[in-house]
Design a protein around this motif. Structure first.
Motif, mmCIF file in Angstrom:
data_model
loop_
_atom_site.group_PDB
_atom_site.id
_atom_site.type_symbol
_atom_site.label_atom_id
_atom_site.label_comp_id
_atom_site.label_asym_id
_atom_site.label_seq_id
_atom_site.Cartn_x
_atom_site.Cartn_y
_atom_site.Cartn_z
ATOM 1 N N VAL A 182 0.750 -1.189 0.166
ATOM 2 C CA VAL A 182 0.293 0.050 -0.160
ATOM 3 C C VAL A 182 0.471 0.929 -0.302
ATOM 4 N N ILE A 183 0.878 1.680 -1.382
ATOM 5 C CA ILE A 183 1.877 3.645 -0.848
ATOM 6 C C ILE A 183 0.982 3.908 -1.134
ATOM 7 N N PHE A 184 0.900 5.614 0.024
ATOM 8 C CA PHE A 184 -0.104 6.316 -0.017
ATOM 9 C C PHE A 184 1.309 7.729 -0.720
ATOM 10 N N ASP A 185 0.609 8.715 -0.880
ATOM 11 C CA ASP A 185 0.835 9.939 -1.569
ATOM 12 C C ASP A 185 1.090 10.854 -0.110
ATOM 13 N N VAL A 186 1.671 11.730 0.136
ATOM 14 C CA VAL A 186 1.775 12.264 1.110
ATOM 15 C C VAL A 186 1.014 13.905 1.418
ATOM 16 N N ASP A 187 0.654 14.877 0.548
ATOM 17 C CA ASP A 187 0.768 16.166 0.428
ATOM 18 C C ASP A 187 -0.750 15.346 -0.024
ATOM 19 N N GLY A 188 -1.649 16.172 1.176
ATOM 20 C CA GLY A 188 -3.551 16.441 0.788
ATOM 21 C C GLY A 188 -3.916 14.710 0.521
ATOM 22 N N THR A 189 -3.114 13.344 1.525
ATOM 23 C CA THR A 189 -3.691 12.290 1.530
ATOM 24 C C THR A 189 -3.034 12.198 2.830
ATOM 25 N N LEU A 214 -2.669 24.290 -5.452
ATOM 26 C CA LEU A 214 -3.477 23.673 -5.252
ATOM 27 C C LEU A 214 -3.522 22.152 -5.793
ATOM 28 N N GLY A 215 -3.510 23.196 -7.007
ATOM 29 C CA GLY A 215 -3.613 22.047 -8.475
ATOM 30 C C GLY A 215 -2.266 21.195 -9.266
ATOM 31 N N ILE A 216 -1.273 21.889 -8.556
ATOM 32 C CA ILE A 216 -0.273 20.950 -8.978
ATOM 33 C C ILE A 216 0.339 20.346 -8.331
ATOM 34 N N VAL A 217 -0.319 20.933 -6.513
ATOM 35 C CA VAL A 217 0.879 20.208 -5.331
ATOM 36 C C VAL A 217 0.231 18.308 -5.951
ATOM 37 N N GLY A 218 1.842 17.737 -5.576
ATOM 38 C CA GLY A 218 2.311 16.573 -5.774
ATOM 39 C C GLY A 218 2.702 16.638 -7.450
ATOM 40 N N LEU A 219 2.739 17.377 -7.933
ATOM 41 C CA LEU A 219 4.448 16.958 -9.246
ATOM 42 C C LEU A 219 5.474 17.869 -8.584
ATOM 43 N N ILE A 250 -2.658 4.979 -2.950
ATOM 44 C CA ILE A 250 -3.974 5.895 -2.734
ATOM 45 C C ILE A 250 -2.791 7.238 -2.431
ATOM 46 N N GLY A 251 -3.526 7.825 -3.235
ATOM 47 C CA GLY A 251 -4.033 9.465 -3.431
ATOM 48 C C GLY A 251 -5.419 10.315 -3.986
ATOM 49 N N ASP A 252 -4.514 11.766 -3.677
ATOM 50 C CA ASP A 252 -6.051 12.410 -3.722
ATOM 51 C C ASP A 252 -5.899 13.220 -5.258
ATOM 52 N N THR A 253 -5.064 12.923 -5.996
ATOM 53 C CA THR A 253 -4.255 14.115 -7.573
ATOM 54 C C THR A 253 -4.766 13.374 -8.861
ATOM 55 N N SER A 254 -5.107 13.240 -9.500
ATOM 56 C CA SER A 254 -5.159 13.334 -11.532
ATOM 57 C C SER A 254 -3.617 12.283 -11.094
ATOM 58 N N PHE A 255 -2.462 12.838 -10.668
ATOM 59 C CA PHE A 255 -1.035 12.537 -10.760
ATOM 60 C C PHE A 255 -0.884 10.958 -10.085
ATOM 61 N N TRP A 292 -10.888 13.847 0.320
ATOM 62 C CA TRP A 292 -10.117 15.145 1.066
ATOM 63 C C TRP A 292 -9.489 15.531 1.119
ATOM 64 N N GLY A 293 -8.767 15.543 -0.288
ATOM 65 C CA GLY A 293 -7.572 16.439 -1.110
ATOM 66 C C GLY A 293 -7.921 17.005 -1.543
ATOM 67 N N TYR A 294 -6.879 17.829 -2.949
ATOM 68 C CA TYR A 294 -6.493 19.201 -3.218
ATOM 69 C C TYR A 294 -6.904 18.783 -4.598
ATOM 70 N N HIS A 295 -7.350 17.706 -5.294
ATOM 71 C CA HIS A 295 -7.948 17.862 -6.216
ATOM 72 C C HIS A 295 -9.227 17.558 -6.459
ATOM 73 N N ASP A 296 -10.457 18.266 -6.810
ATOM 74 C CA ASP A 296 -11.960 18.066 -6.987
ATOM 75 C C ASP A 296 -12.213 16.449 -7.378
ATOM 76 N N VAL A 297 -12.894 15.582 -7.006
ATOM 77 C CA VAL A 297 -13.749 14.612 -6.861
ATOM 78 C C VAL A 297 -13.883 14.548 -8.139
#
Length: 226
Positions: free
Chosen positions: A6-13, A43-48, A170-175, A192-197
């Motif tokens: 199980v691999i997690f993103d960090v910011d926003g996740t 917030l739209g570029i968070v994760g890059l 597991i993550g919150d962005t399209s990236f 609950w993160g930074y990209h809209d559903v």
């Protein structure tokens, strides 16, 4: 026993770091006398990775300016972290710690991180939250191309010895989604993160709480979707 990753993103996740991200980006733009981008754009570029994100937010800046802005962001972010402490400036989302401990307690489950953060930033965050020893693989921007390139996940799976069909991102962005699917692994989107559903369409599962996340993983594994 089949090992599962199980691999997690960090910011926003895992953590809500948006206040420091917005403040640090504001500082980087102000230092160059540039108009600050809107909150949604940042917030739209968070994760890059920063070397990819900054030119998106400031498309007219030349390479030396972008390089200065990347460093300016890093310096500002580190200053905010020192001022408040990473556990305060980037708090864990409700239920995150309990979910991590629950998963860590399962012998067949191996946890990891794949993030656009630097190694130093990630290590400071893990230390501040007392999560040492939880993540057996830590993939960071220092060592890989930016998301959505699947390099981070490929390396994580190599280090853990887990196959793509037994791995979940597991993550919150399209990236995060695009990285997961490029690596051939399932993706669980957190809402609950930074990209809209709407930007997360294509996720295998959507979850609204960490309690739902643990159940979603159990369902995926029990139905052999991964």
């Amino acid at each position: 026993m089949t090992l599962k990753a199980v691999i997690f993103d960090v910011d926003g996740t895992l953590v809500d770091s948006q206040a420091d991200i917005l403040a640090a980006m504001s500082g980087a733009f102000q230092a160059e006398g540039l108009e600050e981008p809107e909150r949604a754009a940042v917030l739209g570029i968070v994760g890059l990775s920063l070397d990819v994100a900054i030119p998106i937010l400031a498309p007219a800046c030349d390479a030396p300016t972008c390089t200065r802005m990347v460093q300016g962001y890093k310096d500002a972010y580190a200053g905010l972290r020192r001022l408040q402490g990473a556990d305060i400036s980037s708090p864990l989302y409700p239920g995150a710690r309990a979910a991590l401990m629950s998963l860590k307690g399962q012998d067949e489950v191996l946890l990891g991180v794949a993030t656009g953060k630097s190694r130093r930033g990630l290590d400071k965050l893990i230390e501040a939250h007392g999560l040492e020893g939880v993540f057996l693989t830590r993939q960071v921007a220092d060592d890989h191309p930016s998301k959505p390139n699947p390099s981070m996940l490929f390396q994580a799976m190599r280090e853990l010895g887990v196959a793509p069909q037994d791995t979940v991102m597991i993550g919150d962005t399209s990236f995060d989604r695009d990285m997961a699917h490029a690596a051939g692994v399932a993706f669980i989107a957190v809402t609950w993160g930074y990209h809209d559903v709407a930007r997360l369409a294509g996720a295998e599962v959507f979850v609204e709480t960490y309690a739902q996340l643990v159940l979603a993983l159990e369902t995926l594994w029990s139905t052999s979707h991964v």
